[in-house]
Scaffold this motif. Structure first.
Motif, PDB file in Angstrom:
ATOM      1  N   ARG A 154     -13.749  -5.283  -1.328  1.00 12.31           N
ATOM      2  CA  ARG A 154     -13.139  -4.327  -2.252  1.00 12.31           C
ATOM      3  C   ARG A 154     -13.377  -2.873  -1.847  1.00 12.31           C
ATOM      4  O   ARG A 154     -12.427  -2.084  -1.743  1.00 12.31           O
ATOM      5  CB  ARG A 154     -13.680  -4.571  -3.671  1.00 12.31           C
ATOM      6  CG  ARG A 154     -13.102  -3.610  -4.696  1.00 12.31           C
ATOM      7  CD  ARG A 154     -13.555  -3.934  -6.098  1.00 12.31           C
ATOM      8  NE  ARG A 154     -13.031  -2.963  -7.048  1.00 12.31           N
ATOM      9  CZ  ARG A 154     -11.807  -2.969  -7.529  1.00 12.31           C
ATOM     10  NH1 ARG A 154     -10.958  -3.909  -7.141  1.00 12.31           N
ATOM     11  NH2 ARG A 154     -11.397  -2.064  -8.384  1.00 12.31           N
ATOM     12  N   ARG A 155     -14.643  -2.498  -1.606  1.00 14.23           N
ATOM     13  CA  ARG A 155     -14.927  -1.091  -1.291  1.00 14.23           C
ATOM     14  C   ARG A 155     -14.266  -0.690   0.024  1.00 14.23           C
ATOM     15  O   ARG A 155     -13.675   0.395   0.137  1.00 14.23           O
ATOM     16  CB  ARG A 155     -16.430  -0.870  -1.212  1.00 14.23           C
ATOM     17  CG  ARG A 155     -16.802   0.574  -0.874  1.00 14.23           C
ATOM     18  CD  ARG A 155     -18.296   0.760  -0.832  1.00 14.23           C
ATOM     19  NE  ARG A 155     -18.894   0.613  -2.155  1.00 14.23           N
ATOM     20  CZ  ARG A 155     -20.204   0.764  -2.402  1.00 14.23           C
ATOM     21  NH1 ARG A 155     -21.028   1.060  -1.416  1.00 14.23           N
ATOM     22  NH2 ARG A 155     -20.674   0.601  -3.616  1.00 14.23           N
ATOM     23  N   ASN A 156     -14.316  -1.577   1.009  1.00 12.58           N
ATOM     24  CA  ASN A 156     -13.698  -1.264   2.287  1.00 12.58           C
ATOM     25  C   ASN A 156     -12.177  -1.240   2.186  1.00 12.58           C
ATOM     26  O   ASN A 156     -11.506  -0.486   2.886  1.00 12.58           O
ATOM     27  CB  ASN A 156     -14.131  -2.281   3.340  1.00 12.58           C
ATOM     28  CG  ASN A 156     -15.634  -2.243   3.576  1.00 12.58           C
ATOM     29  OD1 ASN A 156     -16.259  -1.199   3.380  1.00 12.58           O
ATOM     30  ND2 ASN A 156     -16.209  -3.356   3.969  1.00 12.58           N
ATOM     31  N   SER A 164      -7.078   1.418   2.628  1.00 13.07           N
ATOM     32  CA  SER A 164      -5.778   1.701   2.013  1.00 13.07           C
ATOM     33  C   SER A 164      -5.579   3.202   1.810  1.00 13.07           C
ATOM     34  O   SER A 164      -4.466   3.720   1.986  1.00 13.07           O
ATOM     35  CB  SER A 164      -5.655   0.956   0.679  1.00 13.07           C
ATOM     36  OG  SER A 164      -6.670   1.371  -0.225  1.00 13.07           O
ATOM     37  N   SER A 165      -6.658   3.925   1.476  1.00 12.08           N
ATOM     38  CA  SER A 165      -6.539   5.380   1.336  1.00 12.08           C
ATOM     39  C   SER A 165      -6.242   6.034   2.677  1.00 12.08           C
ATOM     40  O   SER A 165      -5.470   7.003   2.753  1.00 12.08           O
ATOM     41  CB  SER A 165      -7.834   5.955   0.753  1.00 12.08           C
ATOM     42  OG  SER A 165      -8.048   5.473  -0.559  1.00 12.08           O
ATOM     43  N   MET A 180     -10.501  -0.183  -0.386  1.00 15.19           N
ATOM     44  CA  MET A 180     -10.128   1.112  -0.967  1.00 15.19           C
ATOM     45  C   MET A 180     -10.146   2.202   0.101  1.00 15.19           C
ATOM     46  O   MET A 180      -9.280   3.075   0.138  1.00 15.19           O
ATOM     47  CB  MET A 180     -11.085   1.462  -2.108  1.00 15.19           C
ATOM     48  CG  MET A 180     -11.060   0.445  -3.257  1.00 15.19           C
ATOM     49  SD  MET A 180      -9.415   0.223  -3.965  1.00 15.19           S
ATOM     50  CE  MET A 180      -9.141   1.858  -4.648  1.00 15.19           C
ATOM     51  N   TYR A 181     -11.125   2.137   1.003  1.00 17.86           N
ATOM     52  CA  TYR A 181     -11.191   3.127   2.084  1.00 17.86           C
ATOM     53  C   TYR A 181     -10.003   2.982   3.035  1.00 17.86           C
ATOM     54  O   TYR A 181      -9.304   3.952   3.339  1.00 17.86           O
ATOM     55  CB  TYR A 181     -12.502   2.959   2.849  1.00 17.86           C
ATOM     56  CG  TYR A 181     -12.597   3.814   4.094  1.00 17.86           C
ATOM     57  CD1 TYR A 181     -13.123   5.090   4.056  1.00 17.86           C
ATOM     58  CD2 TYR A 181     -12.136   3.327   5.322  1.00 17.86           C
ATOM     59  CE1 TYR A 181     -13.198   5.875   5.199  1.00 17.86           C
ATOM     60  CE2 TYR A 181     -12.204   4.103   6.466  1.00 17.86           C
ATOM     61  CZ  TYR A 181     -12.738   5.368   6.403  1.00 17.86           C
ATOM     62  OH  TYR A 181     -12.803   6.146   7.530  1.00 17.86           O
ATOM     63  N   ILE A 210       0.837  -1.208   0.000  1.00 17.14           N
ATOM     64  CA  ILE A 210       0.000   0.000   0.000  1.00 17.14           C
ATOM     65  C   ILE A 210       0.865   1.247   0.000  1.00 17.14           C
ATOM     66  O   ILE A 210       0.592   2.226  -0.706  1.00 17.14           O
ATOM     67  CB  ILE A 210      -0.946  -0.011   1.209  1.00 17.14           C
ATOM     68  CG1 ILE A 210      -1.974  -1.157   1.071  1.00 17.14           C
ATOM     69  CG2 ILE A 210      -1.658   1.320   1.362  1.00 17.14           C
ATOM     70  CD1 ILE A 210      -2.819  -1.352   2.300  1.00 17.14           C
ATOM     71  N   ARG A 250     -13.417   8.620  -0.852  1.00 16.25           N
ATOM     72  CA  ARG A 250     -13.505   7.190  -0.602  1.00 16.25           C
ATOM     73  C   ARG A 250     -14.577   6.918   0.449  1.00 16.25           C
ATOM     74  O   ARG A 250     -14.637   7.569   1.487  1.00 16.25           O
ATOM     75  CB  ARG A 250     -12.166   6.651  -0.099  1.00 16.25           C
ATOM     76  CG  ARG A 250     -11.026   6.787  -1.096  1.00 16.25           C
ATOM     77  CD  ARG A 250     -11.188   5.818  -2.255  1.00 16.25           C
ATOM     78  NE  ARG A 250     -10.038   5.891  -3.151  1.00 16.25           N
ATOM     79  CZ  ARG A 250      -9.951   5.244  -4.289  1.00 16.25           C
ATOM     80  NH1 ARG A 250     -10.953   4.481  -4.678  1.00 16.25           N
ATOM     81  NH2 ARG A 250      -8.872   5.360  -5.047  1.00 16.25           N
ATOM     82  N   LYS A 253      -2.637   5.553   3.412  1.00 19.48           N
ATOM     83  CA  LYS A 253      -1.740   6.319   2.546  1.00 19.48           C
ATOM     84  C   LYS A 253      -1.495   7.735   3.059  1.00 19.48           C
ATOM     85  O   LYS A 253      -0.655   8.456   2.510  1.00 19.48           O
ATOM     86  CB  LYS A 253      -2.304   6.368   1.125  1.00 19.48           C
ATOM     87  CG  LYS A 253      -2.132   5.051   0.374  1.00 19.48           C
ATOM     88  CD  LYS A 253      -2.656   5.140  -1.048  1.00 19.48           C
ATOM     89  CE  LYS A 253      -2.465   3.822  -1.781  1.00 19.48           C
ATOM     90  NZ  LYS A 253      -2.978   3.875  -3.170  1.00 19.48           N
TER      91      LYS A 253
END
Length: 402
Positions: free
Chosen positions: A222-224, A229-230, A226-227, A56, A158, A233
């Motif tokens: 998948r959706r969670n 990992s963002s 993306m949240y 990530i 996100r 970051k």
């Protein structure tokens, strides 16, 4: 012994079969404990996020290292000179004491970055940062049991949905300078902050109030993903230190520890021990005591004959030895060819000997005559004894008696 061994093998095979059937047919309950342990692959462990964190943060080229202790002395010495790094906490409760929180604040003021995701933060820590934390309770008490998905969002758009958060944590009283809202959740038409950036000196704190979002169960959606990992970051430093609060320190590096850590290997190990115990039990009951090996009595006939011959020879009367030699030769003729040696002097004895021995008639007549002559002679010389022995040995060789 053979039957006992077969029975033991059959019993071991049946034991393995029963264990396998129990393992296959047993209802394995899912462990929903919220451990927040990076070694746990259960739904609410952190195994996946710990493994994926280097990827990530790969765009920043970050390197992730575990930290296994955060007491004041260790943390003070460890963080010294690491102002360009990040320290990551994903825990159920952030219970660090005053001295540790002071060291974390000093670390951030020198330029460090601290990411904390926890259900609660200590009051003294929040007071120092000038913020407050609480939990969300709906105005209508009937909404408490509402388990439908709740939307959580970041400032970059996100969005993720979590259904297990009935009373999510929130921040309020955020008028302090240096505090920015970077994440929130929707409740009753309002945006409630739960993810903050708090700048402190040259560094900053990233404070997140729901560690459940980073567990295996949600992180693999998948959706969670993306949240989550963002959210991760936001960590911007090249060197990242992951707080491993569940580490037990230095573990023994023995093969037995490896076997017991995995269910399949652990079952195989127990089956092996059980089989060895059965084997030893059956072996101890059925095995016969050791029988001593008794060597057979040695055949000393040759040595005895040599001794007797030496006595006769040394006595100075070879005639006796000649008579013994003749008697033994006639005994061999009787036993080998079933001849009546009492008819030795009859005319047809040599012919019968030739027929039964397969030796030429002339040689049979010669040896017969020689034996009759020597038998009647009472006094013999050594030379006659040697010649008689040579003639007898030659006949026995031709008659295949040796």
């Amino acid at each position: 012994m053979k039957n006992a061994g077969k029975f033991g093998l059959v019993l071991v095979g049946l034991t393995i079969l029963v264990i396998a059937l129990i393992d296959v047919t047993s209802d394995k309950q899912v462990d929903w404990t919220r451990t927040y342990d990076q070694r746990d692959k259960i739904p609410f462990g952190l195994y996946v996020v710990r493994q994926e964190l280097p990827r990530i943060l790969g765009e920043q080229g970050a390197e992730v290292t575990d930290v296994t202790a955060t007491n004041y002395t260790y943390l003070r010495d460890f963080l010294r000179g690491k102002e360009n790094s990040s320290l990551v906490y994903i825990v159920d409760q952030f219970y660090e004491g005053k001295e540790v929180t002071k060291e974390l604040i000093a670390f951030a003021e020198r330029g460090g970055e601290v990411f904390i995701s926890s259900n609660s933060l200590p009051v003294n820590f929040l007071d120092t940062l000038g913020i407050e934390q609480h939990y969300y309770y709906p105005q209508n008490f009937d909404d408490v049991i509402d388990t439908k998905d709740r939307a959580f969002m970041l400032n970059d758009g996100r969005t993720a949905f979590y259904k297990d958060l009935e009373y999510p944590g929130l921040f309020y009283d955020l008028d302090t300078i240096g505090v920015s809202i970077i994440g929130y959740f929707e409740a009753e038409g309002r945006e409630v902050p739960n993810f903050l950036e708090v700048k402190r000196g040259k560094g900053r704190f990233l404070l997140h109030l729901e560690p459940l979002m980073f567990t295996n169960y949600y992180f693999l959606q998948r959706r969670n993903f993306m949240y989550a990992s963002s959210a991760l970051k936001f960590i911007t430093r090249q060197q990242v230190y992951w707080y491993d609060g569940h580490s037990t320190g230095q573990q023994a590096r023995t093969p037995l520890r490896v076997l017991l850590q995995h269910a399949g290997l652990r079952q195989a190990w127990y089956i092996l021990l059980f089989s060895l115990i059965l084997f030893l039990l059956f072996r101890s009951k059925r095995e016969q005591k050791a029988v001593p090996v008794i060597p057979p009595e040695p055949n000393l006939s040759r040595e005895f004959a040599k001794t007797i011959a030496t006595l006769y020879y040394e006595s100075g009367h070879p005639g006796n030895l000649v008579q013994k030699k003749i008697e033994y030769f006639l005994y061999e003729l009787r036993t080998h060819f079933q001849l009546d040696i009492l008819k030795l002097e009859e005319e047809d004895f040599a012919q019968q000997l030739a027929l039964k021995s397969g030796v030429a008639l002339s040689l049979c007549e010669y040896i017969t005559a020689r034996v009759i002559r020597c038998k009647k002679t009472k006094i013999s010389t050594d030379k006659e004894l040697v010649e008689l022995n040579k003639d007898i040995e030659e006949f026995k060789h031709n008659a295949n008696m040796l």
